[in-house]
Design an enzyme around this catalytic site. Structure first.
Site, PDB file in Angstrom:
ATOM      1  N   ASN A   1     -10.278  -0.822   0.688  1.00  0.00           N
ATOM      2  CA  ASN A   1      -8.764  -0.648   0.504  1.00  0.00           C
ATOM      3  C   ASN A   1      -8.129  -1.129  -0.651  1.00  0.00           C
ATOM      4  OD1 ASN A   1      -6.077  -0.865   0.833  1.00  0.00           O
ATOM      5  ND2 ASN A   1      -6.000  -1.633   2.701  1.00  0.00           N
TER       6      ASN A   1
ATOM      7  N   HIS B   1      -3.799   7.028   2.887  1.00  0.00           N
ATOM      8  CA  HIS B   1      -4.125   5.475   2.362  1.00  0.00           C
ATOM      9  C   HIS B   1      -5.385   5.231   2.951  1.00  0.00           C
ATOM     10  CE1 HIS B   1      -4.064   1.442   1.248  1.00  0.00           C
ATOM     11  NE2 HIS B   1      -3.764   0.992   2.585  1.00  0.00           N
TER      12      HIS B   1
ATOM     13  N   CYS C   1       0.887  -1.383  -0.070  1.00  0.00           N
ATOM     14  CA  CYS C   1      -0.172  -0.043  -0.071  1.00  0.00           C
ATOM     15  C   CYS C   1       0.707   1.348   0.128  1.00  0.00           C
ATOM     16  CB  CYS C   1      -0.950   0.013   1.303  1.00  0.00           C
ATOM     17  SG  CYS C   1      -1.856  -1.515   1.552  1.00  0.00           S
TER      18      CYS C   1
HETATM   19  O1  UT7 Z   1      -3.453  -1.618   3.927  1.00  0.00           O
HETATM   20  C1  UT7 Z   1      -3.232  -2.290   5.005  1.00  0.00           C
HETATM   21  C2  UT7 Z   1      -4.046  -3.484   5.067  1.00  0.00           C
HETATM   22  N1  UT7 Z   1      -4.655  -3.997   6.150  1.00  0.00           N
HETATM   23  C3  UT7 Z   1      -5.337  -3.013   7.145  1.00  0.00           C
HETATM   24  O2  UT7 Z   1      -5.362  -1.781   7.302  1.00  0.00           O
HETATM   25  C4  UT7 Z   1      -6.029  -3.581   8.531  1.00  0.00           C
HETATM   26  C5  UT7 Z   1      -5.728  -3.063   9.577  1.00  0.00           C
HETATM   27  N2  UT7 Z   1      -6.755  -3.566  10.556  1.00  0.00           N
HETATM   28  C6  UT7 Z   1      -8.073  -3.283  10.683  1.00  0.00           C
HETATM   29  O3  UT7 Z   1      -8.514  -2.593   9.985  1.00  0.00           O
HETATM   30  C7  UT7 Z   1      -8.753  -3.973  11.686  1.00  0.00           C
HETATM   31  O4  UT7 Z   1      -8.127  -4.646  12.673  1.00  0.00           O
HETATM   32  C8  UT7 Z   1      -9.906  -5.038  11.137  1.00  0.00           C
HETATM   33  C9  UT7 Z   1     -11.021  -4.117  10.509  1.00  0.00           C
HETATM   34  C10 UT7 Z   1      -9.152  -5.871  10.263  1.00  0.00           C
HETATM   35  C11 UT7 Z   1     -10.445  -5.686  12.281  1.00  0.00           C
HETATM   36  O5  UT7 Z   1     -11.069  -4.948  13.186  1.00  0.00           O
HETATM   37  P1  UT7 Z   1     -11.023  -4.848  14.765  1.00  0.00           P
HETATM   38  O6  UT7 Z   1     -11.784  -3.737  15.294  1.00  0.00           O
HETATM   39  O7  UT7 Z   1      -9.522  -4.889  14.824  1.00  0.00           O
HETATM   40  O8  UT7 Z   1     -11.499  -6.234  15.112  1.00  0.00           O
HETATM   41  P2  UT7 Z   1     -10.776  -7.824  15.870  1.00  0.00           P
HETATM   42  O9  UT7 Z   1     -10.123  -8.147  14.671  1.00  0.00           O
HETATM   43  O10 UT7 Z   1     -10.511  -7.207  16.979  1.00  0.00           O
HETATM   44  O11 UT7 Z   1     -12.087  -8.632  15.995  1.00  0.00           O
HETATM   45  C12 UT7 Z   1     -13.329  -8.037  16.795  1.00  0.00           C
HETATM   46  C13 UT7 Z   1     -14.444  -9.144  16.611  1.00  0.00           C
HETATM   47  C14 UT7 Z   1     -13.959 -10.447  16.677  1.00  0.00           C
HETATM   48  O12 UT7 Z   1     -14.822 -11.405  17.701  1.00  0.00           O
HETATM   49  P3  UT7 Z   1     -14.655 -11.653  18.901  1.00  0.00           P
HETATM   50  O13 UT7 Z   1     -13.624 -12.504  19.053  1.00  0.00           O
HETATM   51  O14 UT7 Z   1     -14.740 -10.378  19.688  1.00  0.00           O
HETATM   52  O15 UT7 Z   1     -15.842 -12.394  19.170  1.00  0.00           O
HETATM   53  C15 UT7 Z   1     -13.668 -11.021  15.353  1.00  0.00           C
HETATM   54  O16 UT7 Z   1     -13.860 -12.141  15.227  1.00  0.00           O
HETATM   55  O17 UT7 Z   1     -14.993  -8.911  15.417  1.00  0.00           O
HETATM   56  C16 UT7 Z   1     -14.987 -10.388  14.748  1.00  0.00           C
HETATM   57  N3  UT7 Z   1     -14.936 -10.003  13.341  1.00  0.00           N
HETATM   58  C17 UT7 Z   1     -15.846  -9.801  12.518  1.00  0.00           C
HETATM   59  N4  UT7 Z   1     -17.288  -9.770  12.795  1.00  0.00           N
HETATM   60  C18 UT7 Z   1     -18.010  -9.444  11.699  1.00  0.00           C
HETATM   61  C19 UT7 Z   1     -13.660  -9.938  12.509  1.00  0.00           C
HETATM   62  N5  UT7 Z   1     -13.837  -9.628  11.264  1.00  0.00           N
HETATM   63  C20 UT7 Z   1     -15.246  -9.639  11.126  1.00  0.00           C
HETATM   64  C21 UT7 Z   1     -16.237  -9.447  10.190  1.00  0.00           C
HETATM   65  N6  UT7 Z   1     -17.571  -9.299  10.471  1.00  0.00           N
HETATM   66  N7  UT7 Z   1     -15.879  -9.072   9.004  1.00  0.00           N
END
Ligand code: UT7
Length: 331
Positions: free
Chosen positions: A287, A257, A117
């Site tokens: 993204n 970004h 990115c």
């Molecule tokens: O260009 C670089 C590319 N990458 C990035 O920019 C990624 C950077 N990271 C992020 O944007 C965030 O970490 C995410 C959007 C990927 C995830 O958001 P988060 O607030 O960090 O969520 P998390 O991974 O801590 O997950 C929270 C909860 C989990 O459930 P439990 O364990 O609390 O029950 C996940 O399993 O949300 C769940 N979860 C989802 N639920 C519904 C994870 N993905 C999803 C989903 N839909 N798509």
């Protein structure tokens, strides 16, 4: 940048977004997710998907033709094409060579840049040095991605984030005191484990086994990438400003970004910018990795958000882990 060298700026931009829109509701049908979760946690409402017959160089070539038109120069006047992508048409030849042929840039050298990115800003850094030193006059820098091809259809954490598209910018000579003023580029290879595509290279060539394990897909530790991103976006922007004696008060417009609205908000808070000075299109495109920043820049210009004399900051982060920022005084 050294004042004895040619000043370099962006003299034209263009972009291309495929027509097919994938909404959060569409994704609800594919994986266990919800419109509400995606919007609250990422800010993304929809993203684009390239048709099967289209690859990265096809989208990139259209963005290039539009950028050339905006710059008022022909493809024959391009000396070099740099394509930032993690989804090239194939490992080789480069997508840059494919685009060179497609647009008829017969006088151009061509190579791809792999900095995920951050790649478009890395490309601006490489291309602008070529012009600053007098080696070249015009360089096309492209960010183009077909990320839909490398997403695991069963992985909700990545499927919701990424989209397809392409953006391009023509670099050329500009008046002294304007154009690209500074860069801050970096990499922390120890963070490579947090965002990668394992198979398809020399370590894990594509085999029935690697395909069965899904190693051809993007894998991401979202939390680790998130922590890195919220820290680095503000830090690298401030470093690029400091290098030329500017402060956050001097920033007229930020093109970040487009990864996650919460990541952009953290950078905006650090730079103390009002929302009207920040370009956001991640709600519409998600993204697009290397394509994110050039598409956002092109749209911001077409919407007249950027005026001559404005100090613009472009800033990104990505797999590597890498980061990059750049200050431009718009010509
Ligand atoms: O260009 C670089 C590319 N990458 C990035 O920019 C990624 C950077 N990271 C992020 O944007 C965030 O970490 C995410 C959007 C990927 C995830 O958001 P988060 O607030 O960090 O969520 P998390 O991974 O801590 O997950 C929270 C909860 C989990 O459930 P439990 O364990 O609390 O029950 C996940 O399993 O949300 C769940 N979860 C989802 N639920 C519904 C994870 N993905 C999803 C989903 N839909 N798509």
């Amino acid at each position: 940048m050294n004042c004895n060298v040619q000043s370099v700026g962006i003299i034209g931009t263009g972009s291309y977004l495929p027509e097919q829109i994938v909404t959060n509701k569409d994704l609800e049908q594919l994986v266990d997710t919800s419109e509400e979760w995606i919007v609250t946690r990422t800010g993304i409402r929809e993203r684009r998907k390239a048709p099967q017959e289209m690859a990265t160089s096809d989208m990139g070539a259209i963005a290039c033709e539009r950028a050339l038109k905006a710059a008022g120069i022909t493809a024959m006047e391009i000396d070099m094409i740099l394509v930032a992508t993690v989804t090239p048409d194939m490992p080789f030849p480069s997508s840059a060579s494919l685009i060179q042929d497609r647009i008829g840039a017969k006088n151009a050298a061509a190579l791809d840049i792999s900095a995920a990115c951050s790649g478009f800003i890395y490309g601006l850094a490489v291309g602008s040095q070529m012009i600053a030193t007098g080696m070249y006059k015009h360089v096309l820098v492209v960010g183009a991605e077909t990320l839909s091809r490398i997403l695991d259809p069963e992985d909700r954490s990545t499927l919701i984030l990424f989209g397809d598209g392409a953006g391009a910018a023509v670099l050329g000579p500009v008046e002294k005191g304007t154009g690209i003023l500074s860069f801050d580029l970096g990499s922390d290879g120890a963070g490579g484990q947090y965002l990668y595509q394992e198979a398809g290279g020399s370590r894990f060539p594509l085999t029935v086994e690697t395909l069965e394990k899904g190693q051809q897909y993007v894998r991401m530790n979202g939390n680790e990438v998130f922590k890195f991103a919220v820290k680095i976006m503000g830090e690298t922007s401030l470093r690029a400003l400091e290098k030329i004696g500017l402060t956050k008060e001097d920033v007229d417009f930020l093109v970040p970004h487009q990864a996650n609205i919460r990541i952009v908000d953290a950078a905006v808070k650090r730079l103390k910018l009002p929302s009207e000075k920040v370009y956001i299109n991640l709600d519409r495109y998600g993204n697009m990795s290397g394509a994110s920043i050039p598409v956002a820049l092109d749209e911001a210009l077409r919407e007249n958000k950027i005026k001559p004399g404005d100090n613009i900051v472009l800033v990104g982060f990505g797999a590597g882990l890498t980061w990059a920022s750049c200050v431009i005084r718009w010509s």
